[in-house]
Design an enzyme around this catalytic site. Structure first.
Site, PDB file in Angstrom:
ATOM      1  N   THR A  58      19.060  84.685 -10.981  1.00 34.27           N
ATOM      2  CA  THR A  58      17.802  84.173 -10.451  1.00 34.27           C
ATOM      3  C   THR A  58      16.756  84.315 -11.557  1.00 34.27           C
ATOM      4  O   THR A  58      15.780  85.047 -11.438  1.00 34.27           O
ATOM      5  CB  THR A  58      17.413  84.906  -9.157  1.00 34.27           C
ATOM      6  N   HIS A  59      17.057  83.695 -12.677  1.00 38.66           N
ATOM      7  CA  HIS A  59      16.163  83.730 -13.831  1.00 38.66           C
ATOM      8  C   HIS A  59      15.742  82.298 -14.139  1.00 38.66           C
ATOM      9  O   HIS A  59      16.064  81.761 -15.185  1.00 38.66           O
ATOM     10  CB  HIS A  59      16.856  84.376 -15.037  1.00 38.66           C
ATOM     11  N   ASN A  60      15.057  81.685 -13.190  1.00 41.27           N
ATOM     12  CA  ASN A  60      14.554  80.324 -13.358  1.00 41.27           C
ATOM     13  C   ASN A  60      13.232  80.423 -14.101  1.00 41.27           C
ATOM     14  O   ASN A  60      12.347  81.176 -13.683  1.00 41.27           O
ATOM     15  CB  ASN A  60      14.310  79.670 -12.000  1.00 41.27           C
TER      16      ASN A  60
END
Ligand code: FAD
Lengths: 147, 594
Positions: free
Chosen positions: B520-522
């Site tokens: 979850t590293h957008n």
């Protein structure tokens, strides 16, 4: 939340309110030798303590500063009338929060998860470990305090 | 429309309106309430705190929280459409997979793993640096790599503030310019050490550290928000030592050992008299003045679908990178990115994280993967950023290479050797045989920004309120694929030195897929910078176009580095806060003019 527990305790006619507020001076403790670690209640209690309590109160019963009270050498834990520790395990509680120390950590309610025997055993264990010594508790001591 | 307008309740004005009460929103709420401002935080999901929601007897329920994703955003609330290339037609994500943002107080900061990094000094000036060292021609085709407009030195005090908020456990590698033996020699200079010592590592990490040294690398304990010791932070909030139970990512921590808004900020925030949290209320729009230059407040709907307008002087978007970008597009803040004309900024430079590495099977090891923690691990940074010579390699960027066990949970942690059937008795036997004997060496890599990777509004699909979904156009480009493979090969070599009898090389071979969880590293979509033509925000995370809107989070990253984002997200939050407190509040208006 701890207020409501204290009220419950008072309603039950048990004069432990002063103890609950940390008034250890009035604590009636018993100076017996600790129950042997290989007593079956102590063995069961240690297992329950490891699974359910140790994450907060630590293996040494020392607790964590500002968060989880020390159970080792604790008058509250060793008092003859164990209503407060029993209710703590059954219902949980929440320590007070202040501006300087706002966390107000909670003791989760574990009554739904532990049987009367298990509560008695884990409390027998903490009452007789790390320098503590106090009479064993039995399932009926716990049963009386369950609503 | 007019009818709906009439039904909207207009609420009393607030000094500060914060959209989302996760990591960035909670920090800003506390700090600005302490300035005496009236602050309201409007949060889409429910209230959550440790005492009420994370009973130690239920917090580690893998089925409830991990498999069924109880605390995460549901596709029915919000989803996006995705495609790999601009030529394709995007389709809606109907089950969140590749990334898993949270919904509810604490946001993703409640259920994160806690790996808390500083980016490298060169990462912030990457375009200038790479161009100077290798020439502009070495940068990948179609790239839009740009400098951040802020430097590591400017951010250093704010990294420090976030680390001391969290109580991060680690060991310094560069104390005021002096390299420290045990730490990461490549990190930027830090003014002081970490607030708490590093976690205790496991057997796999010991093997990795030894092997990495044999390969000439410089391993060090990964900085962790799962704390090694008790800690009381700058706001008086207390944390307990981690028990290595391995229920961090996707879970709330039951014993106050993981830094999160719940443990680090909310207890202090809830005591602030001028602060109010409004939960289960979704902000649908930031309202603008007729000339579009000023935000007048926000509109939100509560859980019964009733609409409210909350007027405010200052609007802070803290809704998580992707949702910040969507709100900007829906509200008309900044010019939307138009890929064909290569104009506009909102949605531009979306990036992600690349993952590759090696799975390593041993003859007779006992790794005890269940004795784990979200940020347990030993890392080497020798191949991160531009810490190594890229000459002749055919790619830019790098990765942090880590040996870690973050969990060994019963439902999902089932690694098996290649060739094992995927079900039945043989699979069961293999999972049991393998559980103790397998570990990984992984590379978390940078992703550069490209003209073809971006966010915009979907032309077809709408949410239940009739608003277009966000559309993601993304794939790993050749540069990232080459880099990931190069890293994976090095991971395999290290795994062999560790003594693995069988290694598997994992790298990016397919188009990016939304199905398997990745990270979850957008990042990107509302990037910061010094040129309004190529950035949506100035260096203080203030919208160039609407000066009373600031946008927090990884949406501000112009491209992504080879680390998890939140250390930098936290630093940028304190950095922007400092500008708001010292300059903006005294004289509201643009903090940078061009
Ligand atoms: C599974 C997982 C593991 C992770 N592990 C790591 C890690 O190890 N290291 C690391 O650096 N990072 C990690 N991250 C990323 C980290 O959690 C985020 O970078 C961080 O939480 C971002 O902070 P934020 O304030 O931008 O968003 P969040 O903390 O997500 O907060 C955003 C809030 O806004 C709310 N919101 C959204 N839209 C609206 C709306 N329209 N109206 C009202 N409210 C809204 C959301 O419900 C949420 O509460 C992880 C994330 C996940 C999901």
């Amino acid at each position: 939340m701890s207020v409501s527990i204290r009220q419950t305790v008072a309603a039950l006619g048990l004069a432990v309110v002063a103890l609950a507020q940390g008034g250890a001076a009035n604590a009636e403790t018993t100076k017996t030798a600790p129950i042997a670690a290989d007593d079956p209640r102590m063995v069961a209690g240690l297992a329950i303590y490891t699974d359910t309590c140790m994450a907060c109160h630590r293996a040494t019963g020392e607790g964590v500063p500002n968060l989880f009270p020390k159970l080792a050498k604790s008058d509250v834990v060793q008092q003859k009338n164990a209503a407060w520790p029993i209710i703590m395990v059954l219902q949980g509680g929440r320590s007070g929060a202040t501006d300087a120390s706002p966390t107000g950590a909670a003791m989760p309610s574990l009554g739904w998860r532990l049987s009367d025997d298990q509560v008695a055993d884990v409390l027998t264990y903490i009452r007789n470990s790390w320098g503590n010594a106090a009479p064993a508790l039995a399932a009926r001591d716990v049963e009386k305090l369950r609503q | 429309m007019d009818e709906a307008r009439q039904m909207t309740t207009i609420l009393p004005r607030k000094g500060v309106v914060i959209v989302g009460l996760g990591w960035t929103g909670s920090i800003l709420a506390l700090e600005l309430a302490r300035q005496g401002l009236d602050v309201v935080a409007i949060e889409r999901g429910p209230w959550r705190d440790t005492a009420t929601d994370f009973n130690i007897g239920t917090a580690a329920d893998e089925l409830r929280y991990s498999a069924r994703q109880e605390t995460l955003v549901k596709p029915a609330q919000e989803t996006l459409t995705m495609r790999n290339t601009p030529a394709q037609t995007a389709l809606p994500i109907r089950s969140w997979g590749s990334f898993l943002p949270g919904s509810g107080v604490g946001g993703s900061g409640m259920h994160w793993n806690g790996q808390t990094w500083r980016f490298l000094p060169n990462d912030f000036v990457i375009n200038s640096h790479l161009t100077a060292r290798y020439g502009a021609a070495a940068l990948p085709q179609g790239h839009q790599i740009q400098d951040w407009g802020v430097t590591y030195d400017e951010l250093e005090p704010h990294y420090d503030a976030f680390e001391y908020l969290c109580g991060i456990s680690g060991v310094a590698g560069n104390l005021r310019g002096k390299i420290q033996e045990e730490g990461n020699p490549f990190e930027g200079a830090r003014q002081r050490g970490y607030p708490t010592p590093p976690l205790k590592q496991g057997y796999a990490q010991d093997l990795f550290a030894k092997a990495a040294r044999e390969h000439g690398l410089h391993p060090f304990p990964r900085p962790s928000a799962n704390l090694s010791t008790a800690y009381t932070n700058t706001y008086g909030c207390s944390l307990a030592p981690c028990t290595y139970c391995g229920f961090c990512e996707r879970f709330g921590c039951a014993n106050y050992a993981k830094s999160s808004p719940q443990t680090c900020v909310l207890p202090a925030l809830m005591r602030e008299k001028t602060f109010e949290a409004r939960t289960e209320c979704e902000v649908t729009k930031v309202n603008l003045s007729a000339d579009g230059k000023h935000a007048t407040g926000v509109t939100y709907v509560d859980k019964d679908g009733v609409e409210f307008e909350q007027p405010g002087d200052l609007v802070l978007l803290c809704a998580y990178a992707l949702f910040n970008v969507r709100l900007m597009l829906l509200s008309g803040i900044g010019k939307p990115y138009d890929r064909d004309r290569n104009e506009g900024v909102v949605g531009r430079n979306y990036a992600y994280q690349s993952s590759s590495g090696s799975t390593a099977f041993f003859e007779s090891a006992r790794f005890n993967p269940f004795a784990a923690s979200g940020s347990l691990g030993v890392t080497a940074d020798d191949y991160n950023g531009d810490n190594f010579d890229h000459g002749g390699l055919g790619f830019v960027g790098g990765a942090s290479i880590t040996s870690a066990h973050t969990n060994g949970r019963p439902i999902s942690y089932r690694p098996v050797p290649p060739g094992t059937p995927t079900w039945g008795a043989a699979w069961k036997r293999a999972t049991a045989d393998t559980y103790q004997k397998v570990t990984t060496v992984n590379a978390a890599g940078s992703v550069m920004s490209y003209r073809d990777c971006y966010l915009d509004l979907d032309p077809t699909y709408k949410d239940p309120l009739g608003r277009p979904l966000l559309r993601m156009t993304f794939d790993f480009q050749d540069n990232e694929r080459k880099m990931a493979r190069w890293m994976a090969e090095h991971c395999v070599d290290i795994a062999k030195t560790m003594g693995a009898k069988q290694t598997v090389l994992n790298t990016i071979t397919e188009p990016w897929s939304v199905v398997p969880y990745q990270t979850t590293h957008n990042t990107g979509g509302a990037v910061m910078g010094s040129d309004p033509k190529t950035s949506a925000l100035n260096k203080y995370l203030q919208s160039w176009d609407v000066s009373n809107v600031f946008v927090m989070g990884a949406s501000a990253f112009p491209q992504n580095a080879g680390y998890n984002p939140t250390g930098t997200v936290g630093a940028l939050t304190y950095w922007a806060l400092n500008a708001i407190k010292t300059t903006y509040l005294k004289n509201p208006g643009p903090l940078v003019t061009v």
